[in-house]
Design an enzyme around this catalytic site. Structure first.
Site, PDB file in Angstrom:
ATOM      1  N   SER A   1       0.830  -1.203   0.000  1.00 51.92           N
ATOM      2  CA  SER A   1       0.000   0.000   0.000  1.00 51.92           C
ATOM      3  C   SER A   1       0.864   1.253   0.000  1.00 51.92           C
ATOM      4  O   SER A   1       2.062   1.209   0.256  1.00 51.92           O
ATOM      5  CB  SER A   1      -0.919   0.010   1.216  1.00 51.92           C
ATOM      6  OG  SER A   1      -0.174   0.392   2.354  1.00 51.92           O
ATOM      7  N   LYS A   2       0.212   2.347  -0.246  1.00 50.38           N
ATOM      8  CA  LYS A   2       0.880   3.644  -0.330  1.00 50.38           C
ATOM      9  C   LYS A   2       1.614   4.016   0.954  1.00 50.38           C
ATOM     10  O   LYS A   2       2.525   4.816   0.942  1.00 50.38           O
ATOM     11  CB  LYS A   2      -0.168   4.740  -0.607  1.00 50.38           C
ATOM     12  CG  LYS A   2      -0.659   4.764  -2.012  1.00 50.38           C
ATOM     13  CD  LYS A   2      -0.879   6.179  -2.459  1.00 50.38           C
ATOM     14  CE  LYS A   2       0.198   6.824  -3.243  1.00 50.38           C
ATOM     15  NZ  LYS A   2       0.821   6.270  -4.320  1.00 50.38           N
ATOM     16  N   ARG A   3       1.162   3.394   2.036  1.00 49.43           N
ATOM     17  CA  ARG A   3       1.749   3.711   3.329  1.00 49.43           C
ATOM     18  C   ARG A   3       3.268   3.551   3.327  1.00 49.43           C
ATOM     19  O   ARG A   3       3.987   4.221   4.027  1.00 49.43           O
ATOM     20  CB  ARG A   3       1.143   2.780   4.378  1.00 49.43           C
ATOM     21  CG  ARG A   3       1.034   3.366   5.732  1.00 49.43           C
ATOM     22  CD  ARG A   3      -0.201   2.850   6.464  1.00 49.43           C
ATOM     23  NE  ARG A   3      -0.496   1.470   6.199  1.00 49.43           N
ATOM     24  CZ  ARG A   3      -0.277   0.488   7.065  1.00 49.43           C
ATOM     25  NH1 ARG A   3       0.277   0.733   8.228  1.00 49.43           N
ATOM     26  NH2 ARG A   3      -0.636  -0.742   6.781  1.00 49.43           N
TER      27      ARG A   3
END
Ligand code: GLU
Length: 442
Positions: free
Chosen positions: A207-209
């Site tokens: 994910s973008k995290r």
């Protein structure tokens, strides 16, 4: 009988940018096609009218091209093939394999899912069984006239003669539906290979995290397509030994679906950085310079105004120090700009120290007079200063480094100063003397 020629497809939905998972699916299809001497088709699955956008089609095409993944036919747009799906849906209705049904949004066509057990032999995962009775009749033609994914995908796979379906394992549950459609239409199904998930560094979903997820973002961060391709290829596949740096030609030569692992792969940014820095070092200098240009321009540098050969020297001096093309400027901006920022901690530790102002004064005087301003003369001059004072070179190197670069870490001091030139070097030392080393701290 002659072996059937391999024909595969990459079939993204244009509902977002091409992300790492999609790029890997595309790459494995491409490697498989090239290895087998087959062909790859690009198919845009844009039957979800509300979520599909042209700009994502452009993004996907540009990202594939940038990665060096070329396709032999297409793009085929599903939204332009509605007549074909209609014709086959009608055929299924006539044959009693599908029926009209009243849905919330209007009349749709549902496929009659057979109750039987079904099995397919996944090239990566082996035999997989499904109980058809647990799968309900599903919509193949929506009330808006568009086909659903499962129907359009199967029809196109059949129509375009796809031999192998290689895709993410999030589609495994779609496979029995697609096989059932093939059977209802009386055609031979393609073979299936479902790729394991790609997980983030923490073992969760990618994910973008944890940073970038789309190919475009990696491109903008300054990763080389060669490095990103190599890295992505190893997310689930290995050439059969411990090699990690695998050229495109070698990948094509040894790519086999049977060698794709069953377990999920982990994305590791540190490894990608390492790989990227090695690919950067392998590039011929003029190629590397060419690739750095857009990043430098974006940072406001006008390369045509730089002295002949200067940039090349800056690159060569820092070649082992930058991991991405964007990193290069971050690391070397102090050489390009007139004013620099000083790291406050470095100033505190190395400049605001007894004896330093006096030492820098002497260095300033010596550097104003030194003949030539090249590495050798600088070294001689500065060694002369420390010897005259009977101090170790380290006592001078750190304050001087901070004074001319603003930081405690840099490439070789003499080389750095040569590239900076006499004028900037002297003005930075003066600036530090005025700003940070006022009388009183002497
Ligand atoms: N459009 C689907 C996706 O983007 C493709 C699935 C398939 O390859 O069959 O996930």
């Amino acid at each position: 009988m002659a072996e059937e020629k391999v024909h595969v497809r990459f079939s993204p939905s244009p509902t977002g940018s091409l992300h790492i998972g999609g790029a890997r699916t595309a790459l494995y299809n491409w490697l498989f096609a090239r290895h087998e001497g087959g062909t790859l088709s690009l198919r845009i699955e844009d039957t979800d009218q509300t979520r599909s956008e042209d700009r994502f089609v452009d993004d996907i095409k540009e990202s594939l091209e940038w990665l060096g993944i070329d396709w032999d036919s297409g793009p085929i747009f599903q939204s332009r093939r509605l007549m074909i799906y209609d014709r086959l849906a009608d055929m299924l209705i006539e044959g009693g394999k599908a029926y009209w049904s009243d849905e919330e949004k209007g009349r749709a066509v549902r496929f009659k899912m057979p109750d039987s057990e079904m099995e397919f032999n996944d090239i990566i995962r082996g035999p997989i069984k499904f109980d058809g009775s647990l799968i309900e009749d599903f919509v193949i033609r929506k009330a808006d006239g568009y086909p659903t994914y499962n129907f359009a995908c199967t029809v196109d796979d059949i129509e375009t003669g796809i031999t192998h379906v290689i895709r993410g394992d999030d589609h495994i549950t779609n496979t029995p539906k697609q096989i059932a459609i093939c059977e209802a239409l009386g055609v031979i199904r393609p073979r299936f290979a479902h790729l394991p998930m790609i997980l983030g560094e923490d073992g969760g979903r990618l994910s973008k995290r944890y940073g970038a997820t789309s190919v475009k973002e990696y491109r903008e961060l300054g990763y080389l397509p060669e490095a990103l391709t190599n890295f992505i290829a190893l997310l689930g596949w290995a050439p059969g030994d411990d090699r990690e740096m695998v050229s495109r030609e070698e990948m094509i030569k040894c790519f086999e679906l049977e060698r794709v692992g069953k377990t999920s792969a982990r994305f590791n940014n540190t490894k990608l950085d390492w790989m990227n820095s090695l690919y950067i070092r392998q590039l011929p200098t003029d190629d590397l310079l060419r690739r750095l240009m857009p990043f430098l321009r974006k940072a406001g540098v006008e390369p045509e105004k730089l002295p002949e050969g200067w940039l090349q020297k800056v690159v060569e001096l820092h070649i082992e120090r930058f991991k991405t093309l964007a990193d290069f400027y971050v690391l070397t901006s102090f050489l390009f700009t007139d004013e620099i920022e000083y790291d406050p901690k470095a100033v505190e530790k190395h400049l605001k120290k007894d004896g330093v102002p006096d030492l820098l004064q002497e260095v300033h005087a010596a550097l104003s007079k030194v003949e030539g301003f090249d590495t050798d003369s600088l070294e001689k001059c500065l060694r002369g200063v420390v010897e005259g004072r009977g101090i170790g070179f380290g006592k001078l190197a750190q304050p001087l480094r901070v004074a001319v670069t603003g930081k405690t870490v840099s490439a070789g001091l003499f080389e750095t100063m040569e590239l900076l030139g006499r004028e900037k070097t002297l003005s930075r030392i003066s600036h530090c003397l005025n700003e940070f080393c006022r009388a009183g701290s002497v």
